[in-house]
Design an enzyme around this catalytic site. Structure first.
Site, PDB file in Angstrom:
ATOM      1  N   LYS A 100      -1.968  28.229   8.647  1.00 41.16           N
ATOM      2  CA  LYS A 100      -1.820  27.440   9.867  1.00 41.16           C
ATOM      3  C   LYS A 100      -3.176  27.288  10.553  1.00 41.16           C
ATOM      4  O   LYS A 100      -3.901  28.277  10.739  1.00 41.16           O
ATOM      5  CB  LYS A 100      -0.835  28.144  10.804  1.00 41.16           C
ATOM      6  CG  LYS A 100      -0.527  27.353  12.043  1.00 41.16           C
ATOM      7  CD  LYS A 100       0.463  28.056  12.937  1.00 41.16           C
ATOM      8  CE  LYS A 100       0.610  27.277  14.231  1.00 41.16           C
ATOM      9  NZ  LYS A 100       1.383  27.982  15.224  1.00 41.16           N
TER      10      LYS A 100
ATOM     11  N   PHE B 125      11.705  -3.072   0.995  1.00 42.52           N
ATOM     12  CA  PHE B 125      12.044  -3.186   2.413  1.00 42.52           C
ATOM     13  C   PHE B 125      10.760  -3.318   3.207  1.00 42.52           C
ATOM     14  O   PHE B 125       9.758  -2.701   2.854  1.00 42.52           O
ATOM     15  CB  PHE B 125      12.834  -1.960   2.892  1.00 42.52           C
ATOM     16  CG  PHE B 125      14.317  -2.159   2.823  1.00 42.52           C
ATOM     17  CD1 PHE B 125      14.957  -2.208   1.591  1.00 42.52           C
ATOM     18  CD2 PHE B 125      15.073  -2.330   3.975  1.00 42.52           C
ATOM     19  CE1 PHE B 125      16.326  -2.425   1.516  1.00 42.52           C
ATOM     20  CE2 PHE B 125      16.437  -2.542   3.911  1.00 42.52           C
ATOM     21  CZ  PHE B 125      17.059  -2.592   2.685  1.00 42.52           C
TER      22      PHE B 125
ATOM     23  N   ASN C 131       7.401  10.072   9.664  1.00 43.80           N
ATOM     24  CA  ASN C 131       7.731   8.897  10.485  1.00 43.80           C
ATOM     25  C   ASN C 131       9.195   8.936  10.888  1.00 43.80           C
ATOM     26  O   ASN C 131       9.906   9.880  10.559  1.00 43.80           O
ATOM     27  CB  ASN C 131       7.377   7.610   9.732  1.00 43.80           C
ATOM     28  CG  ASN C 131       8.128   7.544   8.416  1.00 43.80           C
ATOM     29  OD1 ASN C 131       9.344   7.513   8.391  1.00 43.80           O
ATOM     30  ND2 ASN C 131       7.388   7.551   7.296  1.00 43.80           N
TER      31      ASN C 131
HETATM   32  O1  C5P Z   1       3.478  -1.241   1.761  1.00 47.44           O
HETATM   33  P1  C5P Z   1       4.571  -1.229   2.767  1.00 47.44           P
HETATM   34  O2  C5P Z   1       4.891   0.144   3.279  1.00 47.44           O
HETATM   35  O3  C5P Z   1       4.349  -2.141   3.877  1.00 47.44           O
HETATM   36  O4  C5P Z   1       5.853  -1.779   1.987  1.00 47.44           O
HETATM   37  C1  C5P Z   1       7.159  -1.356   2.213  1.00 47.44           C
HETATM   38  C2  C5P Z   1       7.931  -1.309   0.937  1.00 47.44           C
HETATM   39  O5  C5P Z   1       7.193  -0.624  -0.087  1.00 47.44           O
HETATM   40  C3  C5P Z   1       9.191  -0.484   1.072  1.00 47.44           C
HETATM   41  O6  C5P Z   1      10.120  -0.993   0.140  1.00 47.44           O
HETATM   42  C4  C5P Z   1       8.736   0.909   0.692  1.00 47.44           C
HETATM   43  O7  C5P Z   1       9.800   1.730   0.250  1.00 47.44           O
HETATM   44  C5  C5P Z   1       7.749   0.645  -0.410  1.00 47.44           C
HETATM   45  N1  C5P Z   1       6.646   1.603  -0.467  1.00 47.44           N
HETATM   46  C6  C5P Z   1       6.511   2.454  -1.541  1.00 47.44           C
HETATM   47  N2  C5P Z   1       5.445   3.310  -1.612  1.00 47.44           N
HETATM   48  C7  C5P Z   1       4.523   3.336  -0.643  1.00 47.44           C
HETATM   49  C8  C5P Z   1       4.631   2.473   0.445  1.00 47.44           C
HETATM   50  C9  C5P Z   1       5.708   1.621   0.521  1.00 47.44           C
HETATM   51  O8  C5P Z   1       7.371   2.444  -2.417  1.00 47.44           O
HETATM   52  N3  C5P Z   1       3.517   4.176  -0.734  1.00 47.44           N
END
Ligand code: C5P
Length: 410
Positions: free
Chosen positions: A295, A331, A216
Site C-alpha cells: 500500500k 457498445f 468506472n
Molecule cells: O474504445 P471505446 O471504449 O470507446 O469503445 C467501446 C467499445 O469497445 C465497447 O464495446 C467496449 O466493450 C469495447 N472495448 C474493449 N476493450 C477496450 C476498450 C473498449 O473491448 N480496451
C-alpha cells in the site's frame, strides 16, 4: 424496478404431484401471477397429502381441480377443457411415479389424463422433477427422462443440494424463481438457437496497489441482461464479467475477471469458436504502468504520488481483427454526440454493429435508451427514445443481432 409482466396473457396449468417440494409450488404460483400469468392448479391425491387445495386456491384465485369427475365442468371433461385453454402445462413437483405414468401414457387421474389429452402442438408440457437422489439417478428414472424428452416434454432441472430426507445430491426441485426464469425463457423467440455467444460485461479494475485501483461506474446490468436474453433466445452463452455483484443468469457460463488484460486472456481463446461477440464491458482505457507491491502510504509525504499510465489492450478490436471473427457488436457509452462517436467507433474497430447509449444517464440503472448504429443507418431503441428496462432492450437487440448476422453471412 417496476414489476415485469413477462407472462402477461399466459394461462398456465400447474400440476402438483406427491412430494415435499409441493411447498415450493405455493411460492411458484405467487411468482407466476406476479409475472402476469393466470394459473389453474391441478393436484393429484398424493400432492394433497403435502399441501392443501385451500392454500393453492387462495394463491391462484381459482378453485383447484383434484378429480376427473369434477361436476363443476358443464361437459364433465375437465381434462379436455383445461388443456385447450392452457399456454403450457407445468408439472412441479413431478414425482418419479408421475413421470413413469407420463411415459406409459397412463391416465387414471385428472393430471395424467389432461397431460395425455393436451393438444401437443399448442400446449407444451414442462416437467420439474423432485425426488431423492437415488430415485433420480436410478436407471428407470433416467430412462423415463429420456423418453419424456423424446416425446417432446421439457425437463426443468432438477437442482442439486440438501434433500428433505437429509441426503445431499441431484433431484431437488428447482427453486420457484428458477422455475419462473425457465418458463419465461421458454416463451421467448429462439432467434439464436444453437449459436455460441460471448459477452463481456461490467467494469474492469486496474490495481494501483493492493488496496486501490482505477475503475468506472459500469454496473454490468446491460451486459447481464444481454446474457440472459441470449440464453433465452436459445444460445450457448459465455459471460466474461468484471467485478460486479450480479447473479449469473440461468444457463449462462460465467468467468469472473478483474483487469482488462485478464478479460482479454479469457476472451481470446474462446473468440474463434463463437458465432457472436458482444462487448458491453466498460474496459478501463489505461492501467498503472507499475503495480506497487505494498500500500502506498501518505504518512510523511508532502506531495501526492503521481502514476504513469499505460494503455490497455482493446479487446473488441482484437477480436474483430481475427482472421475469422464472430459477428462483433460494440457498445459506445458517451456523454454527448452519441451518433457521431458511435459511428467513429464502428469504423475504428471495424465492426458491423455498435450500440450507443448515454453513460451518465444509464450507469447503475435498470433502464436505458439505445441507438443502434451500423454502416448504413441508425435507429433508436425503443423507437420513441423513452428509457425502457434493460432486459426488454436486450431481448429486442437479440432479434436485431440475429437478423443482421444472418444477412451478413456470405
Ligand atoms: O474504445 P471505446 O471504449 O470507446 O469503445 C467501446 C467499445 O469497445 C465497447 O464495446 C467496449 O466493450 C469495447 N472495448 C474493449 N476493450 C477496450 C476498450 C473498449 O473491448 N480496451
Amino acid at each position: 424496478m417496476s414489476e415485469r409482466l413477462d407472462l402477461h396473457g399466459k394461462h398456465i396449468v400447474l400440476g402438483l404431484t406427491g412430494g415435499v417440494a409441493c411447498y415450493k409450488s405455493a411460492e411458484f404460483v405467487r411468482l407466476l401471477t406476479k409475472a402476469g400469468a393466470t394459473v389453474q392448479v391441478v393436484m393429484t391425491e398424493a400432492a394433497q397429502a403435502f399441501i392443501t387445495p385451500v392454500t393453492m386456491q387462495a394463491l391462484s384465485g381459482l378453485p383447484v381441480v383434484t378429480s376427473q369427475w369434477d361436476a363443476r365442468e358443464p361437459n364433465n371433461m375437465a381434462h379436455i377443457n383445461l388443456s385447450r385453454e392452457a399456454d403450457a402445462i407445468v408439472v412441479a413437483p413431478a414425482s418419479a411415479d408421475f413421470m413413469a405414468k407420463l411415459v406409459q401414457g397412463r391416465a387414471d387421474d385428472v393430471l395424467s389424463l389432461l397431460c395425455l389429452a393436451r393438444p401437443r402442438a399448442a400446449c407444451p408440457l414442462l416437467v420439474a422433477p423432485a425426488m431423492n437422489r437415488e430415485m433420480w439417478s436410478h436407471p428407470a428414472t433416467q430412462r423415463n427422462v429420456t423418453a419424456l424428452e423424446q416425446d417432446g416434454a421439457m425437463i426443468l432441472g432438477p437442482g442439486v443440494g440438501d434433500q428433505a430426507c437429509g441426503e445431499v445430491g441431484d433431484g431437488r426441485m428447482l427453486e420457484p424463481a428458477e422455475l419462473l426464469e425457465d418458463l419465461i425463457a421458454f416463451f421467448q423467440p429462439k432467434s439464436l438457437q444453437w449459436l455460441r455467444v460471448l459477452i463481456t460485461a461490467g467494469p474492469t479494475f486496474e490495481p494501483i496497489d493492493p488496496v486501490r485501483g482505477i475503475t468506472n461506474h459500469s454496473s454490468g446490468k446491460m451486459g447481464f441482461a444481454l446474457a440472459r436474453a441470449a440464453a433465452e433466445a436459445g444460445a450457448q452463452v459465455t459471460l466474461i464479467a468484471g467485478p460486479v455483484h450480479l447473479p449469473t443468469p440461468r444457463g449462462v457460463q460465467r468467468v469472473d475477471v478483474m483487469t482488462a488484460q485478464q478479460m482479454l486472456d479469457a476472451v481470446l481463446p474462446l473468440a474463434t469458436s463463437q458465432d457472436v461477440f458482444i462487448a458491453t464491458a466498460a474496459v478501463a482505457d489505461w492501467r498503472p504502468a507499475t503495480l506497487s507491491q505494498h500500500k502506498i502510504k501518505k504518512e510523511g509525504k508532502k506531495v501526492a504520488p503521481t502514476f504513469e499510465l499505460t494503455e490497455n489492450p482493446d479487446i473488441l478490436a482484437a477480436v474483430a481483427s481475427l482472421p475469422k471473427p464472430p459477428y462483433c457488436v460494440g457498445f459506445a457509452a458517451e456523454s454527448e454526440n452519441l451518433l457521431e462517436h458511435a459511428r467513429a467507433k464502428l469504423l475504428r474497430k471495424q465492426i458491423p454493429l455498435i450500440i450507443g447509449n448515454l453513460g451518465p444517464s444509464t450507469f447503475g440503472r435498470d433502464d436505458n435508451a439505445l441507438l443502434v448504429v451500423d454502416a448504413q443507418a441508425h435507429h433508436a431503441l425503443p423507437a420513441d427514445g423513452a428509457p425502457t428496462d434493460k432486459l426488454t432492450l436486450a431481448r429486442a437487440l437479440m432479434q436485431e443481432i440475429a437478423t443482421r448476422r444472418q444477412a451478413s453471412k456470405p
